[in-house]
Design a protein around this motif. Sequence first.
Motif, PDB file in Angstrom:
ATOM      1  N   LEU A 108      62.176  33.977  91.715  1.00 39.68           N
ATOM      2  CA  LEU A 108      62.382  33.775  93.144  1.00 39.68           C
ATOM      3  C   LEU A 108      63.333  34.806  93.742  1.00 39.68           C
ATOM      4  CD1 LEU A 108      62.760  29.878  93.300  1.00 39.68           C
ATOM      5  CD2 LEU A 108      60.759  31.245  93.916  1.00 39.68           C
ATOM      6  N   LYS A 109      64.432  35.079  93.044  1.00 35.33           N
ATOM      7  CA  LYS A 109      65.431  36.010  93.578  1.00 35.33           C
ATOM      8  C   LYS A 109      66.473  36.304  92.519  1.00 35.33           C
ATOM      9  CE  LYS A 109      68.020  37.142  97.619  1.00 35.33           C
ATOM     10  NZ  LYS A 109      67.493  38.453  97.872  1.00 35.33           N
ATOM     11  N   SER A 110      66.951  37.526  92.533  1.00 35.31           N
ATOM     12  CA  SER A 110      68.108  37.902  91.728  1.00 35.31           C
ATOM     13  C   SER A 110      69.318  37.877  92.653  1.00 35.31           C
ATOM     14  CB  SER A 110      67.912  39.297  91.134  1.00 35.31           C
ATOM     15  OG  SER A 110      69.034  39.648  90.366  1.00 35.31           O
ATOM     16  N   MET A 111      70.344  37.150  92.256  1.00 40.21           N
ATOM     17  CA  MET A 111      71.519  36.961  93.116  1.00 40.21           C
ATOM     18  C   MET A 111      72.785  37.467  92.439  1.00 40.21           C
ATOM     19  SD  MET A 111      70.817  33.025  94.374  1.00 40.21           S
ATOM     20  CE  MET A 111      72.545  32.822  94.645  1.00 40.21           C
ATOM     21  N   SER A 112      73.723  37.868  93.255  1.00 40.47           N
ATOM     22  CA  SER A 112      75.047  38.202  92.744  1.00 40.47           C
ATOM     23  C   SER A 112      76.008  37.110  93.184  1.00 40.47           C
ATOM     24  CB  SER A 112      75.500  39.570  93.267  1.00 40.47           C
ATOM     25  OG  SER A 112      75.530  39.554  94.680  1.00 40.47           O
ATOM     26  N   LEU A 113      77.116  37.049  92.519  1.00 42.47           N
ATOM     27  CA  LEU A 113      78.153  36.082  92.842  1.00 42.47           C
ATOM     28  C   LEU A 113      79.392  36.884  93.212  1.00 42.47           C
ATOM     29  CD1 LEU A 113      79.229  33.127  92.768  1.00 42.47           C
ATOM     30  CD2 LEU A 113      79.852  33.555  90.398  1.00 42.47           C
ATOM     31  N   ALA A 114      79.756  36.867  94.465  1.00 44.90           N
ATOM     32  CA  ALA A 114      80.920  37.622  94.942  1.00 44.90           C
ATOM     33  C   ALA A 114      80.851  39.081  94.486  1.00 44.90           C
ATOM     34  CB  ALA A 114      82.216  36.960  94.482  1.00 44.90           C
ATOM     35  N   PRO A 115      79.877  39.860  95.008  1.00 48.17           N
ATOM     36  CA  PRO A 115      79.667  41.227  94.527  1.00 48.17           C
ATOM     37  C   PRO A 115      80.854  42.159  94.732  1.00 48.17           C
ATOM     38  CG  PRO A 115      78.364  40.823  96.502  1.00 48.17           C
ATOM     39  CD  PRO A 115      78.950  39.504  96.091  1.00 48.17           C
ATOM     40  N   MET A 122      72.497  36.623  88.566  1.00 49.43           N
ATOM     41  CA  MET A 122      71.822  35.368  88.257  1.00 49.43           C
ATOM     42  C   MET A 122      70.405  35.472  88.792  1.00 49.43           C
ATOM     43  SD  MET A 122      71.736  32.290  87.030  1.00 49.43           S
ATOM     44  CE  MET A 122      73.406  31.751  86.730  1.00 49.43           C
ATOM     45  N   ASN A 123      69.438  35.242  87.921  1.00 46.42           N
ATOM     46  CA  ASN A 123      68.023  35.308  88.285  1.00 46.42           C
ATOM     47  C   ASN A 123      67.487  33.893  88.462  1.00 46.42           C
ATOM     48  OD1 ASN A 123      67.471  38.319  87.838  1.00 46.42           O
ATOM     49  ND2 ASN A 123      68.510  37.697  85.967  1.00 46.42           N
ATOM     50  N   LEU A 124      67.041  33.575  89.673  1.00 46.26           N
ATOM     51  CA  LEU A 124      66.506  32.254  89.961  1.00 46.26           C
ATOM     52  C   LEU A 124      65.009  32.244  89.648  1.00 46.26           C
ATOM     53  CD1 LEU A 124      68.214  31.611  93.408  1.00 46.26           C
ATOM     54  CD2 LEU A 124      69.000  30.915  91.144  1.00 46.26           C
ATOM     55  N   ILE A 125      64.594  31.269  88.840  1.00 45.46           N
ATOM     56  CA  ILE A 125      63.212  31.168  88.374  1.00 45.46           C
ATOM     57  C   ILE A 125      62.674  29.775  88.699  1.00 45.46           C
ATOM     58  CG2 ILE A 125      61.680  31.323  86.365  1.00 45.46           C
ATOM     59  CD1 ILE A 125      63.227  33.921  86.892  1.00 45.46           C
TER      60      ILE A 125
END
Length: 184
Positions: A108-115, A122-125
Motif C-alpha cells: 500500500l505504501k512505504s512510510m517513514s517515521l519522523a524523517p 515501514m512498508n504497509l501491506i
Amino acid sequence: MAKKPQIIQQKQIAKTRLFCIEELALKFSNGEERIFERMVSGRSGAVMIIAVTDNKEFILIREYSAGTHDYQLAFPKGLMEEGETIVQAANRELMEEVGYGAKQLTPLKSMSLAPGYFSHQMNLILAQDLYPEKLPGDEPEPLELVFWPIDEIDSLLQQTDFTEARSIAGLLLAKRYLTQEAAF
C-alpha cells in the motif's frame, strides 16, 4: 527543488543493537552550516500487515509496547530479514504473529517515521485471501488476536489503546484501497 546539503563530516556517536545515532555536519547550498543528529536503522526495513479475513474483519494484535509501558492494539509488524522481499517478510510476520498466511499481498505504501530524525522505513501491506499457517515467532508472550469488523472503523479509531500512528495510517489506506476495489 532545493539541492541536498553537502555532508562535511559524518560520525557515529552512539550505537545499540537496534539503532545507530550519527552526527552529520552539513553545509547547505546557501553556505549555512549545521549539525544534525539522526538514528540510522540497522536493518532492511520493516513491514506492517493489514490482514483482512473473508468475514470482512481486520486482524489486529494486542501486545506490550515498551515505549508506553502498556499494551497496545495494532496491526502485526516486524523487521525484514536479510534478503527478504517486502511481500515475503509480510507473509512470514503474518504467520508468526497471527497464524495465517496470505495468497494476496498488496503493498500500500512505504512510510517513514519522523524523517528528520529516523532513516527507518515501514512498508504497509494489505493481506487478503488468508489461510491457516503458523510459524514460531520471537514474541516473549502470546499475542492477543483481535478481529475487528471493517465497517466499524470509527469505533476502532476511538479505542484508547489504538494509538500507533502507523496502524492508523495503515487502517485508513486499507479502507481507501478496499473501497476502491469494491467499486469495480
